[in-house]
Design a protein around this motif. Structure first.
Motif, mmCIF file in Angstrom:
data_model
loop_
_atom_site.group_PDB
_atom_site.id
_atom_site.type_symbol
_atom_site.label_atom_id
_atom_site.label_comp_id
_atom_site.label_asym_id
_atom_site.label_seq_id
_atom_site.Cartn_x
_atom_site.Cartn_y
_atom_site.Cartn_z
ATOM 1 N N ARG A 172 0.825 -1.215 0.000
ATOM 2 C CA ARG A 172 0.000 0.000 0.000
ATOM 3 C C ARG A 172 0.852 1.255 0.000
ATOM 4 N NH1 ARG A 172 -5.159 -0.319 0.189
ATOM 5 N NH2 ARG A 172 -5.531 1.630 1.307
ATOM 6 N N GLY B 249 1.453 1.989 -3.391
ATOM 7 C CA GLY B 249 0.266 2.169 -4.224
ATOM 8 C C GLY B 249 -0.142 0.927 -4.996
ATOM 9 N N ASP C 196 -3.469 2.286 -5.568
ATOM 10 C CA ASP C 196 -3.768 3.441 -6.417
ATOM 11 C C ASP C 196 -4.323 2.934 -7.745
ATOM 12 O OD1 ASP C 196 -2.661 4.926 -4.399
ATOM 13 O OD2 ASP C 196 -0.713 5.179 -5.395
ATOM 14 N N THR C 197 -5.263 3.678 -8.295
ATOM 15 C CA THR C 197 -5.907 3.201 -9.520
ATOM 16 C C THR C 197 -5.744 4.178 -10.672
ATOM 17 O OG1 THR C 197 -7.955 4.128 -8.633
ATOM 18 C CG2 THR C 197 -7.663 1.743 -8.457
ATOM 19 N N HIS C 198 -5.701 3.614 -11.868
ATOM 20 C CA HIS C 198 -5.691 4.396 -13.096
ATOM 21 C C HIS C 198 -7.136 4.539 -13.595
ATOM 22 C CE1 HIS C 198 -1.276 3.040 -14.036
ATOM 23 N NE2 HIS C 198 -1.383 3.736 -12.930
ATOM 24 N N GLU D 237 -10.480 2.233 -12.780
ATOM 25 C CA GLU D 237 -11.644 2.751 -12.054
ATOM 26 C C GLU D 237 -12.946 2.488 -12.811
ATOM 27 O OE1 GLU D 237 -10.579 6.851 -11.299
ATOM 28 O OE2 GLU D 237 -8.799 6.115 -10.239
#
Lengths: 279, 279
Positions: free
Chosen positions: B158, B161, B263-265, B269
């Motif tokens: 985490r 990310g 973390d998302t792109h 998403e």
């Protein structure tokens, strides 16, 4: 219905029965790329091996088509069954999420038929999949463009003792379009770069160059790696050894990938021994 | 020759043509576990669906057999073709490296037939496989045994990310043997624990308990996760949402796994939105 079907890694026989059944009932069959189709071979009639095998024509959906003209395929999928074929798994190293998102927005039902991809088939070298860190991509260096963000990621993985899968740059006729020249613009047609794929040797050369620039001792020519070529194919080649040794080996035709080995467990070591260059 | 053949994740139709051809020519067919065989179903004749499908008997090679009696199978493989069937891929979440090592030491040729496994099929939720960190396993907590080494690994992922795949504890009749009781020792037979598998709900409860103990704010009940049940099967269930929401959902029969989203792109998403609990 849109069936997004993984073909696996080897030849036409690596499709699943579920995938083949879906193709048989589809009114149209698309495939992600011209070079993917060619990689399965051409029969003496000039047909592709896959078309012979399925008994159906395959429409090549090259990168442009997927991005710009996919809607036609999706409109067809609204009223009939359409197959979209992908080498490996639909969500492997190259993901087809964008196509699935577009389909769902158009209200098209999507069924995914999974298969092996490089992301899990690398397990065959004996390094356990759950002990890999983040995957990195090694792009072709040019005179002016030598991006090395992979170095920081490899560093993190190695600090934690994790293995690193390096995916090596490759592109076919369908993927990368040359910068348009005046001539090609006048003629109104695009000029494609010839297909290229990165060898394990080139990848190691670039890796060592980046280490020399950064000097953070993330790895060196004695670091154990596993070079894997044509994984999942009949003629796959897997060799484990220090970078400097793998540099001297001809792994043959594409595709290649490379694993930088982290800390190893005894069973992992036993498996790697079978692949050391001396054997 | 020993063929180690992945069956994929769904039913009998998820085998590849290459795998099925190998089975057809093998003199004996082994399968890794009794519960795996049962998971494909039983016909009205009392035969397993797989045996009907292949037209051959399957010899169950439970965990004990694989570890203690595998040599018999390997001796057979020295003189004839033998198949060893594995759910998913032979080198997926459960690896069969030990068997391959033993085979190679006995001079038995080994051919691996790859297939999808949970390690790559999780790509279907839209999170890109190359953006996962180290995979963790969540074991069943008991009153006296509550190991939480996964917490540190999730923390590292985490911090970077990265997404984290949590494999959830499960064992069948064939895997875990109860501590022998005096009675069972007298009778000379082993007593097996009933099959158990961890639900997504239990996994989240345990995760939140460990967070409460460590208090390092690695995640909390609002952290976005993806719960995936029976991935690759016709009735797969995928739901994305905060931990507290997934806690309330009944995901049904096994197997379950959980992804803690990093973390998302944007494309990631968009895909996750299709799986949010509200839809």
């Amino acid at each position: 219905m849109l069936y997004v079907i993984g073909l696996g890694l080897g030849d036409e026989k690596d499709i699943t029965l579920r995938g083949l059944e879906a193709i048989k009932k589809c009114s149209k069959v698309y495939m992600e790329a011209y070079t993917s189709l060619l990689s399965f071979g051409i029969t003496s009639d000039g047909l592709s091996t896959l078309e012979m095998f399925y008994g159906k024509p395959i429409i090549v959906a090259d990168r442009e088509m997927v991005e710009e003209k996919a809607d036609n395929m999706l409109f067809e999928a609204q009223v009939s069954d359409v197959a979209f074929l992908v080498v490996g798994d639909p969500f492997g190293a190259t993901t087809h999420s964008d196509l699935v998102v577009r389909a769902k927005k158009l209200g098209v039902d999507v069924k995914v038929v999974h298969n092996a991809s490089v992301m899990n088939a690398i397990g065959v070298c004996g390094l356990q999949l759950y002990r890999y860190g983040e995957t990195v991509s090694i792009p072709f260096f040019t005179d002016t463009w030598r991006p090395d963000s992979f170095y920081e990621k490899i560093k993190r993985n190695r600090t934690l003792g994790l293995h690193t899968l390096c995916l090596l740059d490759h592109f076919g006729l369908d993927i990368r379009v040359k910068e348009p020249t005046l001539e090609s613009l006048c003629r109104g047609k695009k000029v494609y770069e010839p297909p290229r794929f990165m060898t394990i040797n080139t990848a190691i050369e670039q890796l060592l160059e980046v280490e020399q620039n950064h000097m953070e001792s993330v790895y060196n020519e004695d670091t154990t790696c596993v070079g894997m070529a044509r994984i999942g194919c009949e003629d796959q080649v897997i060799v484990a050894g220090p970078m400097k040794q793998l540099l001297t080996i001809d792994f043959g035709p594409p595709l290649h990938c490379l694993v930088i080995v982290g800390d190893t467990h005894p069973v992992e070591e036993e498996m790697l021994e079978f692949y050391t260059g001396s054997k």
